[in-house]
Design an enzyme around this catalytic site. Structure first.
Site, short mmCIF file in Angstrom:
data_model
loop_
_atom_site.label_atom_id
_atom_site.label_comp_id
_atom_site.label_asym_id
_atom_site.label_seq_id
_atom_site.Cartn_x
_atom_site.Cartn_y
_atom_site.Cartn_z
N ASP A 62 0.69 -1.00 -0.04
CA ASP A 62 -0.38 0.36 -0.29
C ASP A 62 0.29 1.14 -0.29
O ASP A 62 2.09 1.23 0.53
CB ASP A 62 -0.78 0.33 1.32
CG ASP A 62 -1.84 1.15 1.62
OD1 ASP A 62 -2.55 1.37 0.52
OD2 ASP A 62 -3.04 1.16 2.59
N GLU B 56 2.72 5.51 -3.76
CA GLU B 56 3.01 6.38 -4.86
C GLU B 56 4.19 6.81 -4.92
O GLU B 56 4.34 7.75 -6.18
CB GLU B 56 1.88 6.98 -4.55
CG GLU B 56 0.13 7.14 -4.45
CD GLU B 56 -0.24 5.44 -3.78
OE1 GLU B 56 0.39 6.19 -2.58
OE2 GLU B 56 -1.12 4.90 -3.90
N ASP C 131 -8.85 3.11 -3.47
CA ASP C 131 -9.80 3.22 -2.03
C ASP C 131 -11.01 3.88 -2.76
O ASP C 131 -11.56 5.06 -2.98
CB ASP C 131 -9.29 5.01 -1.12
CG ASP C 131 -8.63 4.25 -0.24
OD1 ASP C 131 -8.26 2.74 -0.26
OD2 ASP C 131 -7.65 4.84 0.27
#
Ligand code: MIG
Length: 848
Positions: free
Chosen positions: A431, A434, A509
């Site tokens: 997760d 980025e 999400d």
């Protein structure tokens, strides 16, 4: 229409966004703060200054062009339908991004000619024409049709204010697909797309920047497909006929102009080549194809309770996920005591659950923490321009970030996974890659943060879109290091082109809203057309909470996702106390959930085979209709239907309150209603009733769908009886792949391929045969049940001289060698064939 630019706001940390997104009525956020700057338009005037060829050098696989303005271009044929084009500053070498899996190609036969200042490179499949003054590229098919050409009046290709760009001609007949994970509709013609990996919590149906950057797309014109991969890791932009019907263009904030172009004409041909270039998924472990359950915020006790409730209620499931709560105050590679409790792990193991643990890149700045100490001592962190460690705020507070561009750092990261694997963790979920930074200037690092060392230093502006890719590689390597004979499972939020080699993708999400359920279909379909077949969305939606109806409709679709996981947001972010387990909405929705999840488990042999295809040829598991039906233009814009593998079409209800829907049946096939057996000719739109417990499914006639009995988890029982669900018209065959579904032994040839053929020989006879193409795996299959739909009672069934016995039920047929049962009401004929039956089985009917 998508927003064309974003205002540059002051950074707001995600916590603020999070607080505004409470309860089921969540409104998507505008996400205006996640890009380093508003979209920077290309300087079109500057682009019009075109390059010209001054001299040409022949290379063994193409040509080098010395251009004016101190530029050079290389046009190389990597295969008979694949060309690499680069335009560089003189003196610079052509390069490969980490997205590329294959660099050494065998040069195809080609002929180089020059006529009227146009160079031509001709292979068996394509011709590349290079115009010299000004410089421009055209691709033709072998009949001489123009497949793709530079838009010369816009400036062809080159650099404008240091931004690499390419303009291409288009017209109204051309449609665009791919581009990785994108919001919006399936067909991207008319859209402005951007790629800059973004922590897009609560994204909207028109949010431009999501989590992945896969700068690859497919153009489809006059039924012919080609692909373009713009191999540039900077922030990229794609204006797909968004400004004019006559041209499209793509460009990047920086870096070099390198792109690959491949010709179809089939979409699958394009995917073959693209996935040879950037890599394919591994064959997945079978358990990863089962259902997964997850929530941010499950206590250790809840993980155990939820798992046992699944078993009690006999709803099939394979995996529980451990979200960030399992860590000791969000320190990666640590365990908080309650989640480390051996009782929890023993309990999950005894219920035969697999376990996946999340992992974040940010390492807490804490001098007393071993991982931080090691990272600091061994110089593993991303750096500020002055050489000091870059720190940013994430879940653990102030943190350092591994520099995954360095092989040493990836190795160190991989090594640390023993801390997770030793607890029996089977899969890793990456997760925040980025990378997300709460107090970064735009929720990530400043653009001048440095990665790599010496001559290899890359700034964050160039490396950003690769961060998740390299982390995924490190995580994949952890499996190779610690569990060398097990198939890795990595789940990632971020990708660059090629990341499919290491990880499956979930789409971040999303929200518990109907428009998100709707959008998930074209989104996955485009991801599938971008080389990544292993994709899924949080079932039920992550942010907010669904109501019963939305959850029911979502689990119906969810049971047919390549990656099927229910996952939802922490209770801290919602007013509504609402679980997202199948039983959390009352008995009706529980029953619906069970029905569809059981169906997934019954279809496991079919699904596993679809994944096997995906691993071999990148054919998507979840496919837009255009993928198999590119000759049927009515499929080009269908957003709410998809193919699940080769033979099943899913037409889910994704509108609130709807109990029927219209759906399109593509041309060239006869379609059988999976629930009723009713048949329809293709090339028509029909209306189908669909109560809450019905998701319309259609099967292509003349197909075999291998299935099996339901299991509570994928390895519960060996596959002894393979059901061949057969919708026969004329003739159908299926090549069935089987291996242990868990280890790497297939690489040593430990697998089977069995080819089944079922043929309507004449009006009174159906013949079944099977041919053992490869038989190296020790299969447990002892019988096949032919399940022939839409039949009448047979008069006789025999294999050579041995006669099959008629019995009175399906169960009896399953338990009796060489037997059959005809279900008169359903008009289904079950024939139980021993797996070692070498003779053809003939099913005879007395003349009708
Ligand atoms: O900033 O780990 O997309 O799936 O549950 C939020 C907590 C961090 C974001 C992921 C989501 C996960 C959550 N994570």
């Amino acid at each position: 229409m998508k927003e064309k630019s974003f205002a540059l706001h002051k950074a707001i940390v995600s916590v603020a966004l999070v607080l505004s997104l409470v309860s089921t009525g969540v409104t998507p956020s505008a996400l205006a703060v996640t890009q380093p700057h508003p979209d920077e338009p290309l300087n079109k005037e500057e682009a019009k200054e075109m390059l010209a060829v001054e001299s040409v050098e022949e290379l063994d696989n193409g040509i080098k062009l010395n251009l004016d303005q101190d530029q050079v271009a290389f046009v190389r044929l990597f295969d008979k339908d694949l060309v690499k084009v680069s335009v560089l500053e003189e003196g610079r070498e052509e390069s490969y991004s980490p997205g590329i899996a294959k660099k050494d190609w065998e040069t195809p036969d080609f002929k180089l000619e020059e006529k009227d200042r146009t160079l031509s490179l001709k292979t068996d499949e394509i011709t590349i024409l290079v115009n010299q003054e000004p410089f421009g590229i055209k691709m033709l098919d072998k009949e001489g049709n123009v497949i793709n050409e530079d838009a010369m009046s816009n400036g062809g290709s080159g650099y404008a204010d240091d931004k690499p760009y390419v303009f291409k001609e288009t017209d109204e007949n051309e449609n665009f697909y791919g581009f990785g994970e994108q919001s919006g509709e399936l067909n991207k013609r008319g859209d402005s797309l951007g790629m800059w990996n973004t922590d897009a919590y609560g994204y909207a149906t028109d949010t431009k920047y999501l989590y992945t950057a896969i700068p690859f797309f497919i153009g489809l014109k006059n039924e012919k497909a080609y692909g373009i991969f713009f191999d540039n890791t900077h922030r990229t932009y794609f204006e797909m006929a968004s400004e004019s019907d006559d041209y499209y263009y793509f460009y990047a904030d920086g870096g070099e102009l390198t792109y690959y172009m491949m010709y179809g004409p089939e979409i699958q041909d394009v995917l073959d080549r693209y996935s040879e270039l950037t890599g394919k998924i591994d064959k997945p472990a079978k358990w990863t194809l089962g259902l997964h359950q997850s929530k941010w915020g499950y206590t250790a006790e809840e993980i155990d309770d939820i798992a046992s409730t699944y078993r009690e209620k006999e709803i099939p499931i394979d995996t529980m996920h451990f979200d960030i709560d399992y860590m000791r105050e969000y320190r990666v590679f640590t365990w908080a005591d309650d989640y480390a409790d051996p009782e929890l792990h023993n309990s999950l193991d005894s219920m035969n659950f697999h376990k996946i643990a999340i992992n974040d890149p940010a390492v807490k700045r804490d001098e007393d923490y071993a991982i931080y100490q090691e990272g600091t001592e061994n110089d593993h962190w991303a750096k500020n321009p002055d050489g000091s460690t870059y720190f940013g705020e994430v879940w653990p507070g102030e943190s350092a970030f591994p520099d995954f561009s360095k092989a040493d750092t990836r190795k160190w990261w991989a090594e640390n996974h023993d801390i997770l694997f030793d607890k029996g963790i089977d899969g890793i979920w990456n997760d925040m890659n980025e990378p997300a930074v709460f107090d970064g200037p735009f929720k990530t690092m400043p653009l001048d943060t440095e990665f790599g060392e010496g001559d290899d230093i890359k700034l964050h502006s160039e490396y950003h879109n690769l961060y998740g890719h390299d982390e995924a590689e490190a995580t994949y390597d952890a499996f190779k290091m610690h569990k060398p004979n097990e198939r890795p499972f990595v789940l990632t939020r971020d990708m660059y082109a090629g990341t499919q080699r290491y990880a499956a993708l979930w789409t971040g999400d999303n929200l518990s809203r109907w428009d998100h359920l709707q959008m998930s279909i074209p989104m996955n379909n485009n991801v599938g057309l971008s080389g990544q077949p292993f994709v899924g969305n949080d079932i039920g939606g992550f942010g907010g909470r669904p109501d019963a109806e939305l959850f029911a409709r979502w689990i119906e679709v969810g049971a047919f996702l390549p990656f099927s996981r229910i996952h939802y947001d922490s209770d801290k972010k919602t007013d509504v106390k609402q679980g997202q387990e199948p039983w959390a909405f009352g008995p009706e929705v529980e029953e619906i959930s069970k029905k569809y999840i059981e169906l997934r488990y019954e279809l496991m042999p079919y699904l596993y085979n679809a994944f096997n295809e995906a691993a071999e040829s990148a054919s998507p598991v979840q496919q837009p209709l255009v993928y198999q039906f590119q000759e049927d233009e009515k499929t080009y814009d269908i957003n709410d239907q998809f193919m699940f593998g080769e033979s099943m079409m899913i037409a889910p209800v994704v509108e609130e309150g709807a109990i029927s829907r219209e759906l399109y049946l593509p041309e060239g096939e006869t379609w059988v209603d999976f629930w009723t057996g009713e048949e329809f000719e293709g090339n028509q739109t029909i209306t189908r009733e669909a109560d809450l417990d019905t998701m319309p499914i259609y099967v292509k006639k003349d197909s075999i769908i291998p299935s099996r009995e339901v299991q509570q988890y994928t390895d519960e029982k060996p596959l002894e009886n393979l059901i061949l669900d057969t919708y026969l018209d004329d003739e159908t065959s299926y090549s069935f792949y089987e291996d242990d579904g868990a280890t790497e032994n297939y690489k040593d040839g430990d697998y089977n391929i069995t080819n089944f053929t079922i043929e309507q020989k004449n009006k009174n006879m159906i013949e079944f045969s099977r041919d053992l193409e490869v038989q190296n795996y020790d299969s447990h299959i002892s019988s096949y049940t032919l399940k022939l739909h839409d039949q009448s009672a047979p008069s006789k069934i025999q294999a050579a001289s041995s006669k099959y016995k008629e019995v009175n039920s399906v169960e009896e047929a399953k338990d009796t060698q060489e037997s059959y049962f005809f279900d008169e009401e359903e008009e289904v004929l079950y024939v139980n064939v021993p797996a070692d039956e070498k003779k053809k089985v003939q099913i005879k009917f007395s003349g009708k």
